[in-house]
Scaffold this motif. Structure first.
Motif, mmCIF file in Angstrom:
data_model
loop_
_atom_site.group_PDB
_atom_site.id
_atom_site.type_symbol
_atom_site.label_atom_id
_atom_site.label_comp_id
_atom_site.label_asym_id
_atom_site.label_seq_id
_atom_site.Cartn_x
_atom_site.Cartn_y
_atom_site.Cartn_z
ATOM 1 N N THR A 47 7.116 -6.306 7.274
ATOM 2 C CA THR A 47 7.878 -5.250 7.920
ATOM 3 C C THR A 47 7.210 -3.903 7.652
ATOM 4 N N THR A 48 7.591 -2.918 8.459
ATOM 5 C CA THR A 48 7.051 -1.578 8.250
ATOM 6 C C THR A 48 7.391 -1.066 6.857
ATOM 7 N N ASP A 49 8.621 -1.313 6.405
ATOM 8 C CA ASP A 49 9.022 -0.863 5.069
ATOM 9 C C ASP A 49 8.178 -1.530 3.981
ATOM 10 N N GLN A 50 7.883 -2.796 4.152
ATOM 11 C CA GLN A 50 7.051 -3.491 3.166
ATOM 12 C C GLN A 50 5.639 -2.904 3.134
ATOM 13 N N ILE A 51 5.062 -2.655 4.304
ATOM 14 C CA ILE A 51 3.720 -2.069 4.350
ATOM 15 C C ILE A 51 3.723 -0.696 3.697
ATOM 16 N N ARG A 52 4.732 0.116 4.008
ATOM 17 C CA ARG A 52 4.821 1.454 3.408
ATOM 18 C C ARG A 52 4.882 1.370 1.896
ATOM 19 N N ALA A 53 5.695 0.459 1.382
ATOM 20 C CA ALA A 53 5.844 0.344 -0.070
ATOM 21 C C ALA A 53 4.546 -0.120 -0.722
ATOM 22 N N ILE A 54 3.898 -1.095 -0.119
ATOM 23 C CA ILE A 54 2.648 -1.616 -0.685
ATOM 24 C C ILE A 54 1.574 -0.540 -0.681
ATOM 25 N N VAL A 55 1.421 0.138 0.454
ATOM 26 C CA VAL A 55 0.403 1.181 0.555
ATOM 27 C C VAL A 55 0.660 2.282 -0.462
ATOM 28 N N GLY A 56 1.919 2.683 -0.603
ATOM 29 C CA GLY A 56 2.244 3.731 -1.567
ATOM 30 C C GLY A 56 1.850 3.370 -2.977
ATOM 31 N N GLU A 57 2.105 2.120 -3.376
ATOM 32 C CA GLU A 57 1.754 1.694 -4.730
ATOM 33 C C GLU A 57 0.249 1.549 -4.908
ATOM 34 N N LEU A 58 -0.440 1.056 -3.871
ATOM 35 C CA LEU A 58 -1.895 0.950 -3.974
ATOM 36 C C LEU A 58 -2.543 2.323 -4.086
ATOM 37 N N LEU A 59 -2.038 3.291 -3.340
ATOM 38 C CA LEU A 59 -2.555 4.655 -3.452
ATOM 39 C C LEU A 59 -2.281 5.241 -4.834
ATOM 40 N N ARG A 60 -1.154 4.893 -5.397
ATOM 41 C CA ARG A 60 -0.751 5.446 -6.703
ATOM 42 C C ARG A 60 -1.568 4.851 -7.847
ATOM 43 N N HIS A 61 -1.897 3.581 -7.739
ATOM 44 C CA HIS A 61 -2.512 2.878 -8.870
ATOM 45 C C HIS A 61 -4.023 2.714 -8.753
ATOM 46 N N ASN A 62 -4.614 3.114 -7.622
ATOM 47 C CA ASN A 62 -6.050 2.966 -7.415
ATOM 48 C C ASN A 62 -6.655 4.293 -6.966
ATOM 49 N N GLU A 63 -7.970 4.344 -6.998
ATOM 50 C CA GLU A 63 -8.675 5.553 -6.568
ATOM 51 C C GLU A 63 -9.432 5.373 -5.255
ATOM 52 N N GLY A 64 -9.765 4.142 -4.906
ATOM 53 C CA GLY A 64 -10.587 3.884 -3.733
ATOM 54 C C GLY A 64 -9.792 3.778 -2.455
ATOM 55 N N PRO A 65 -10.469 3.387 -1.352
ATOM 56 C CA PRO A 65 -9.821 3.306 -0.045
ATOM 57 C C PRO A 65 -8.733 2.243 -0.004
ATOM 58 N N VAL A 66 -7.677 2.541 0.743
ATOM 59 C CA VAL A 66 -6.583 1.595 0.949
ATOM 60 C C VAL A 66 -6.549 1.233 2.427
ATOM 61 N N LEU A 67 -6.581 -0.065 2.722
ATOM 62 C CA LEU A 67 -6.686 -0.552 4.090
ATOM 63 C C LEU A 67 -5.538 -1.492 4.423
ATOM 64 N N VAL A 68 -5.076 -1.401 5.678
ATOM 65 C CA VAL A 68 -4.135 -2.378 6.235
ATOM 66 C C VAL A 68 -4.753 -2.914 7.518
ATOM 67 N N THR A 69 -4.927 -4.236 7.600
ATOM 68 C CA THR A 69 -5.596 -4.838 8.753
ATOM 69 C C THR A 69 -4.592 -5.416 9.751
ATOM 70 N N ARG A 70 -5.071 -5.596 10.994
ATOM 71 C CA ARG A 70 -4.331 -6.271 12.069
ATOM 72 C C ARG A 70 -2.979 -5.603 12.334
ATOM 73 N N VAL A 71 -2.998 -4.293 12.482
ATOM 74 C CA VAL A 71 -1.782 -3.511 12.691
ATOM 75 C C VAL A 71 -1.729 -3.033 14.133
ATOM 76 N N ASP A 72 -0.567 -3.184 14.793
ATOM 77 C CA ASP A 72 -0.429 -2.669 16.154
ATOM 78 C C ASP A 72 -0.120 -1.174 16.111
ATOM 79 N N ALA A 73 -0.219 -0.539 17.271
ATOM 80 C CA ALA A 73 -0.103 0.923 17.335
ATOM 81 C C ALA A 73 1.268 1.426 16.898
ATOM 82 N N GLN A 74 2.330 0.729 17.282
ATOM 83 C CA GLN A 74 3.671 1.175 16.921
ATOM 84 C C GLN A 74 3.890 1.102 15.419
#
Length: 226
Positions: A34-61
């Motif tokens: 879900t969008t909420d799950q992606i948001r939460a995961i990305v937020g934690e990856l940005l918080r705990h890492n220094e390098g690039p954060v990627l999400v693959t196979r995402v539609d425009a909406q």
């Protein structure tokens, strides 16, 4: 940070130590989340890492909804890729070669992911073996690369051709384009596995991401030993 550290989000166990082990944070596969799950995961990856954060196979909406809540990212519509904090180019040169125009979405994913993780990427398009002279025209350019990704459907022959022309690592991506006997990429997959060009590496059908990650590992290993 311990290289095997895990961060518990209840619905996901984030591999926070992957950046230390492999030079890149865990990459998020978008479909099924879900969008909420992606948001939460990305937020934690940005918080705990220094390098690039990627999400693959995402539609425009989905991309627009995520970016509205997690600013600072960019979306590549053709590649279906969301990226935060793309890495600076490290000098490892990768050429992504596609056999036909129908293969471009997979090639775009490979190129976009590789660029986001810091590889110096160039592309060669529409040089399939139905007009063999087209790839021969760019063979010197391919030979100058540190690695080549070959994206091809139908019978997948382009990977063998390139594998015989260059001395650098060749990463083959079978694509699900082609008529009935192509079996949605299975024919290209088997042909690439059976290539007489020794040493060609083959990733999964339509996996531009997998090819980019293989190239990243080559570059990462080289940097660690430099």
């Amino acid at each position: 940070m311990h290289p095997t550290r895990v961060h518990d989000l209840d619905f996901a166990q984030l591999d926070i130590g992957r950046e230390q082990r492999q030079g890149l944070p865990e990459v998020v596969y978008g479909p099924g989340k879900t969008t909420d799950q992606i948001r939460a995961i990305v937020g934690e990856l940005l918080r705990h890492n220094e390098g690039p954060v990627l999400v693959t196979r995402v539609d425009a909406q989905t991309a627009a909804e995520v970016l509205a809540h997690v600013p600072g990212g960019a979306y590549d519509a053709l590649a279906g890729l969301l990226v935060w904090r793309p890495a600076a180019t490290d000098g490892f040169t990768l050429t992504v070669v596609s056999a036909g125009t129908s293969d471009l979405p997979v090639a775009a994913e490979a190129a976009a992911v590789a660029t986001a993780v810091g590889l110096a990427v160039s592309t060669v398009q529409d040089v399939g073996v139905a007009g063999l002279h087209r790839v021969l025209r760019v063979q010197e350019r391919l030979r100058e690369s540190d690695a080549v990704v070959v994206v091809a459907g139908m019978e997948g022959a382009l990977a063998s051709v390139v594998g015989g022309l260059v001395g650098c690592p060749v990463i083959a991506v079978p694509v699900s384009t082609g008529y009935g006997a192509s079996f949605a990429g299975v024919t290209a997959l088997l042909a690439m596995h059976a290539s007489c060009a020794a040493g060609v590496t083959v990733v999964n059908i339509d996996s531009g991401f997998g090819a980019a990650m293989a190239a990243h590992r080559l570059a990462w290993a080289g940097r660690r030993r430099a």
